[in-house]
Design a protein around this motif. Sequence first.
Motif, mmCIF file in Angstrom:
data_model
loop_
_atom_site.group_PDB
_atom_site.id
_atom_site.type_symbol
_atom_site.label_atom_id
_atom_site.label_comp_id
_atom_site.label_asym_id
_atom_site.label_seq_id
_atom_site.Cartn_x
_atom_site.Cartn_y
_atom_site.Cartn_z
ATOM 1 N N UNK A 87 75.418 32.185 27.503
ATOM 2 C CA UNK A 87 74.529 31.246 26.814
ATOM 3 C C UNK A 87 74.802 31.231 25.314
ATOM 4 N N UNK A 88 75.126 32.384 24.742
ATOM 5 C CA UNK A 88 75.420 32.466 23.305
ATOM 6 C C UNK A 88 76.643 31.626 22.949
ATOM 7 N N UNK A 89 77.665 31.683 23.814
ATOM 8 C CA UNK A 89 78.867 30.868 23.573
ATOM 9 C C UNK A 89 78.532 29.385 23.643
ATOM 10 N N UNK A 90 77.729 29.015 24.631
ATOM 11 C CA UNK A 90 77.340 27.615 24.780
ATOM 12 C C UNK A 90 76.512 27.165 23.579
ATOM 13 N N UNK A 91 75.594 28.007 23.137
ATOM 14 C CA UNK A 91 74.751 27.651 21.993
ATOM 15 C C UNK A 91 75.582 27.409 20.740
ATOM 16 N N UNK A 92 76.613 28.215 20.538
ATOM 17 C CA UNK A 92 77.465 28.045 19.358
ATOM 18 C C UNK A 92 78.153 26.683 19.337
ATOM 19 N N UNK A 93 78.463 26.157 20.514
ATOM 20 C CA UNK A 93 79.102 24.838 20.598
ATOM 21 C C UNK A 93 78.079 23.731 20.843
ATOM 22 N N UNK A 129 86.279 24.474 27.408
ATOM 23 C CA UNK A 129 86.944 23.177 27.435
ATOM 24 C C UNK A 129 85.988 21.994 27.323
ATOM 25 N N UNK A 130 84.703 22.261 27.095
ATOM 26 C CA UNK A 130 83.751 21.173 26.871
ATOM 27 C C UNK A 130 83.732 20.797 25.402
ATOM 28 N N UNK A 131 83.342 19.577 25.165
ATOM 29 C CA UNK A 131 83.221 19.109 23.797
ATOM 30 C C UNK A 131 81.857 19.505 23.243
ATOM 31 N N UNK A 132 81.810 19.698 21.949
ATOM 32 C CA UNK A 132 80.573 20.055 21.259
ATOM 33 C C UNK A 132 79.484 19.027 21.588
ATOM 34 N N UNK A 153 81.676 20.204 33.936
ATOM 35 C CA UNK A 153 81.510 20.038 32.497
ATOM 36 C C UNK A 153 81.921 18.630 32.092
ATOM 37 N N UNK A 154 81.719 18.330 30.830
ATOM 38 C CA UNK A 154 82.069 17.018 30.296
ATOM 39 C C UNK A 154 83.243 17.141 29.337
#
Length: 168
Positions: A87-93, A129-132, A153-154
């Motif tokens: 989740x931390x990685x996802x939050x950063x992006x 590999x998802x975009x911000x 993912x998108x």
Amino acid sequence: FSILAHDLRGPFNALIGYSELLIRNFKNYPPEKVETQLNFILDSSKQTFYMLTNLLEWSRSQREVISFHPDPISFKTIVANELRFLKQLADRKEIAVVEKVIGNEQPVKADPNLIGTVVRNLISNAIKYSFKGKTIYITTNYADSEIIFSVRDEGEGIYPAIKENLFK
């Protein structure tokens, strides 16, 4: 290895940077600022540990020395544990993670470490590999005698040449 080394630089830079800030300014910082920076250090440490764990798992798979110890496990718990770290990685992006569960959870007999590695790799690749600002969709479908787990993912997608060799 060059990709892994590049990926490890980020969390190590955070560890070094926040540690240096704390050492330099510890006496002048209010307790809440110290706590915030310690949380950044903890998050970076966990991220680094997570990446090193992935490297060790990959190394074992390349040497074909993976041990298999199936036990009754909760797949839901495995997914929740992996998501907690990722989740931390996802939050950063600024990536949203949407989780959907279909059906009722059933116990499954599997190796928790191997299943965790598969779940972790699928989700971390989706984040990578998802975009911000996009969304990752995680679905667990408890159907009759099987569990169907999917991550969508998108992002840009998998190149056809890579897709052909993905499971070799």
